[in-house]
Design a protein around this motif. Structure first.
Motif, short mmCIF file in Angstrom:
data_model
loop_
_atom_site.label_atom_id
_atom_site.label_comp_id
_atom_site.label_asym_id
_atom_site.label_seq_id
_atom_site.Cartn_x
_atom_site.Cartn_y
_atom_site.Cartn_z
N ASN A 126 0.83 -1.21 0.00
CA ASN A 126 0.00 0.00 0.00
C ASN A 126 0.86 1.26 0.00
OD1 ASN A 126 -2.41 -1.39 -0.06
ND2 ASN A 126 -2.65 -1.40 2.16
N MET B 145 2.00 1.97 -3.57
CA MET B 145 0.91 2.50 -4.39
C MET B 145 0.60 3.95 -4.01
SD MET B 145 0.07 0.28 -6.59
CE MET B 145 -1.48 0.90 -7.16
N TYR B 146 0.57 4.23 -2.72
CA TYR B 146 0.27 5.58 -2.25
C TYR B 146 1.35 6.56 -2.69
CZ TYR B 146 -0.72 9.26 1.18
OH TYR B 146 -0.99 10.45 1.78
N ALA C 156 3.43 6.24 -5.22
CA ALA C 156 3.36 6.40 -6.68
C ALA C 156 2.23 7.34 -7.07
CB ALA C 156 3.18 5.04 -7.34
N SER C 157 1.10 7.25 -6.41
CA SER C 157 -0.03 8.13 -6.71
C SER C 157 0.31 9.59 -6.38
CB SER C 157 -1.26 7.72 -5.90
OG SER C 157 -1.68 6.44 -6.28
N ILE C 158 0.97 9.80 -5.26
CA ILE C 158 1.35 11.17 -4.88
C ILE C 158 2.35 11.73 -5.89
CG2 ILE C 158 2.62 12.53 -3.17
CD1 ILE C 158 1.29 10.87 -1.02
N ARG D 188 2.80 10.89 -9.00
CA ARG D 188 2.11 11.14 -10.27
C ARG D 188 1.30 12.43 -10.21
NH1 ARG D 188 -1.74 6.89 -13.55
NH2 ARG D 188 -1.99 8.20 -15.36
N ALA D 189 0.61 12.67 -9.11
CA ALA D 189 -0.19 13.89 -8.97
C ALA D 189 0.70 15.12 -8.95
CB ALA D 189 -1.04 13.81 -7.70
N TYR E 191 6.29 9.40 -15.29
CA TYR E 191 5.53 9.62 -14.08
C TYR E 191 6.17 9.06 -12.82
CZ TYR E 191 1.72 11.27 -16.96
OH TYR E 191 0.96 11.99 -17.83
#
Length: 128
Positions: free
Chosen positions: A44, A47-48, A50-52, A54-55, A109
């Motif tokens: 997790n 994933m978290y 990577a999402s941050i 990317r944003a 990204y």
């Protein structure tokens, strides 16, 4: 035939089911539960993060685009467009050279492996 149309009990199948359920592992062991929790938390966290990332990169691109558009409006648009096209061609050439195997989107990204370090005690066991 006197049991209302229901099939008779097949004892060998019942014995096989009993063996299957008896061979299941005990998942309530504290060490096993902790191992599953740590593994899930690590996944997790990736994933978290990577999402941050990317944003943040998407917001950075949005801000760069906005400033370029404002500069183009101020200068009449022609000079900035030429510079922007030259810059995009250079970036495209360098990205194509470094991403010949189709990893362009991933490298765009996500950072290179090893560029982000989590140090300190318990860094791999961060809980959400």
């Amino acid at each position: 035939a006197g049991n209302g149309g229901a099939l008779p009990v097949n004892h060998p199948i019942i014995y096989q089911l009993q063996d299957v359920f008896n061979l299941l592992p005990n998942l309530s062991v504290p060490d096993l539960m902790k191992a599953f929790t740590v593994k899930t938390n690590d996944q997790n966290l990736v994933m978290y993060t990577a999402s941050i990332i990317r944003a943040v990169i998407a917001l950075h691109s949005l801000i760069n685009n906005k400033t370029t558009n404002r500069a183009a409006e101020r200068e009449g648009g022609k000079k900035v467009e030429v510079e922007k096209e030259d810059k995009e061609e250079k970036e495209k050439d360098t990205k194509e050279d470094s991403n010949k195997k189709g990893g362009r989107i991933i490298k765009q990204y996500f950072p290179e492996p090893g560029s982000i370090k989590f140090d300190g005690p318990g860094a791999s066991r961060l809980a959400f």
